[in-house]
Design a protein around this motif. Sequence first.
Motif, mmCIF file in Angstrom:
data_model
loop_
_atom_site.group_PDB
_atom_site.id
_atom_site.type_symbol
_atom_site.label_atom_id
_atom_site.label_comp_id
_atom_site.label_asym_id
_atom_site.label_seq_id
_atom_site.Cartn_x
_atom_site.Cartn_y
_atom_site.Cartn_z
ATOM 1 N N ILE A 144 86.934 -7.768 -45.163
ATOM 2 C CA ILE A 144 85.559 -8.270 -45.051
ATOM 3 C C ILE A 144 85.359 -9.408 -46.037
ATOM 4 O O ILE A 144 85.713 -9.299 -47.205
ATOM 5 N N ARG A 145 84.740 -10.484 -45.557
ATOM 6 C CA ARG A 145 84.506 -11.655 -46.404
ATOM 7 C C ARG A 145 83.026 -12.010 -46.555
ATOM 8 O O ARG A 145 82.693 -12.915 -47.317
ATOM 9 N N THR A 146 82.143 -11.325 -45.815
ATOM 10 C CA THR A 146 80.722 -11.640 -45.924
ATOM 11 C C THR A 146 79.920 -10.379 -46.219
ATOM 12 O O THR A 146 80.254 -9.288 -45.746
ATOM 13 N N ALA A 147 78.866 -10.549 -47.000
ATOM 14 C CA ALA A 147 77.991 -9.416 -47.321
ATOM 15 C C ALA A 147 77.327 -8.885 -46.056
ATOM 16 O O ALA A 147 77.103 -7.674 -45.935
ATOM 17 N N GLU A 148 77.026 -9.769 -45.103
ATOM 18 C CA GLU A 148 76.410 -9.333 -43.843
ATOM 19 C C GLU A 148 77.312 -8.320 -43.142
ATOM 20 O O GLU A 148 76.850 -7.252 -42.727
ATOM 21 N N LEU A 149 78.593 -8.629 -43.028
ATOM 22 C CA LEU A 149 79.511 -7.719 -42.338
ATOM 23 C C LEU A 149 79.709 -6.431 -43.132
ATOM 24 O O LEU A 149 79.803 -5.350 -42.544
ATOM 25 N N ALA A 150 79.731 -6.517 -44.451
ATOM 26 C CA ALA A 150 79.847 -5.303 -45.272
ATOM 27 C C ALA A 150 78.658 -4.384 -45.034
ATOM 28 O O ALA A 150 78.816 -3.167 -44.890
ATOM 29 N N GLN A 151 77.479 -4.959 -44.968
ATOM 30 C CA GLN A 151 76.271 -4.157 -44.747
ATOM 31 C C GLN A 151 76.281 -3.526 -43.353
ATOM 32 O O GLN A 151 75.963 -2.343 -43.195
ATOM 33 N N ILE A 152 76.663 -4.290 -42.356
ATOM 34 C CA ILE A 152 76.698 -3.784 -40.982
ATOM 35 C C ILE A 152 77.775 -2.711 -40.825
ATOM 36 O O ILE A 152 77.540 -1.671 -40.199
ATOM 37 N N ALA A 153 78.956 -2.942 -41.405
ATOM 38 C CA ALA A 153 80.035 -1.950 -41.329
ATOM 39 C C ALA A 153 79.638 -0.657 -42.038
ATOM 40 O O ALA A 153 79.940 0.438 -41.568
ATOM 41 N N ALA A 154 78.925 -0.784 -43.152
ATOM 42 C CA ALA A 154 78.462 0.407 -43.874
ATOM 43 C C ALA A 154 77.496 1.217 -43.017
ATOM 44 O O ALA A 154 77.587 2.444 -42.964
ATOM 45 N N LEU A 155 76.592 0.543 -42.353
ATOM 46 C CA LEU A 155 75.610 1.223 -41.494
ATOM 47 C C LEU A 155 76.283 1.870 -40.283
ATOM 48 O O LEU A 155 76.099 3.053 -40.018
ATOM 49 N N ASN A 156 77.051 1.090 -39.555
ATOM 50 C CA ASN A 156 77.594 1.550 -38.280
ATOM 51 C C ASN A 156 78.787 2.472 -38.393
ATOM 52 O O ASN A 156 78.994 3.308 -37.513
ATOM 53 N N LEU A 157 79.577 2.329 -39.453
ATOM 54 C CA LEU A 157 80.848 3.041 -39.464
ATOM 55 C C LEU A 157 81.159 3.733 -40.784
ATOM 56 O O LEU A 157 81.394 4.938 -40.809
ATOM 57 N N PHE A 158 81.154 2.996 -41.881
ATOM 58 C CA PHE A 158 81.583 3.583 -43.148
ATOM 59 C C PHE A 158 80.748 4.800 -43.534
ATOM 60 O O PHE A 158 81.282 5.794 -43.995
ATOM 61 N N SER A 159 79.442 4.731 -43.348
ATOM 62 C CA SER A 159 78.586 5.862 -43.737
ATOM 63 C C SER A 159 78.703 7.037 -42.768
ATOM 64 O O SER A 159 78.239 8.127 -43.064
ATOM 65 N N GLN A 160 79.355 6.825 -41.629
ATOM 66 C CA GLN A 160 79.502 7.876 -40.618
ATOM 67 C C GLN A 160 80.839 8.606 -40.715
ATOM 68 O O GLN A 160 81.010 9.661 -40.113
ATOM 69 N N MET A 161 81.791 8.046 -41.448
ATOM 70 C CA MET A 161 83.118 8.671 -41.503
ATOM 71 C C MET A 161 83.097 9.904 -42.411
ATOM 72 O O MET A 161 82.237 10.036 -43.284
ATOM 73 N N THR A 162 84.048 10.783 -42.201
ATOM 74 C CA THR A 162 84.106 12.053 -42.919
ATOM 75 C C THR A 162 84.172 11.866 -44.432
ATOM 76 O O THR A 162 83.517 12.578 -45.179
#
Length: 190
Positions: free
Chosen positions: A99-117
């Motif tokens: 990841i190179r942008t804060a926008e993508l980090a925020q979106i990935a955190a919402l959609n995926l990272f916070s959902q993983m085990t």
Amino acid sequence: MMTTTDIKTELRTMMNGVASAAMREAGMTADYRVNFGVELPRLTALAADIAAQTPSDALAPLAQQLWNERVRECRILGTMLYPAAQFDGELADIWVDDIRTAELAQIAALNLFSQMTSASVKAFEWIASDSDMRQIAGYYTLAHLLRTCVLNERSANELRDQAQAAQGSANAALRMAALRAVSRLDASLA
């Protein structure tokens, strides 16, 4: 089932030139080969359509193919489509390092990272790292987790200590992410 080529063709039809130009001028798209400027609500709707047309066992490979594209919207769709139950900490480390942008980090955190085990374990690992982008992803992951859970005292203190250290960073996106996580922590304790 849609292929990455089909999806990119669909994204071209949704292109918002004004938004794309504004993002480019703001320096938000330097890492992408292509930025169509498609808004998040439209990407969410497209992700739902793709998921409905794709067998469940093909979602993870398709999401990975989309992530591998250097196209803003494809990467965002990858975070929306990857089944969180199949997304492990090792793959999360690979993605967050890409990841190179804060926008993508925020979106990935919402959609995926916070959902993983292993979300909370990874988030605390990331906020303690030397990488600004890992820290940003970690703080946003914790902010999303704090919507539905409360940290124990030790974890809350660790978050506060790391966030206080982040406030000395020259990276405004990192400072903002740390503040967001602490704000969510405070709200969860109120």
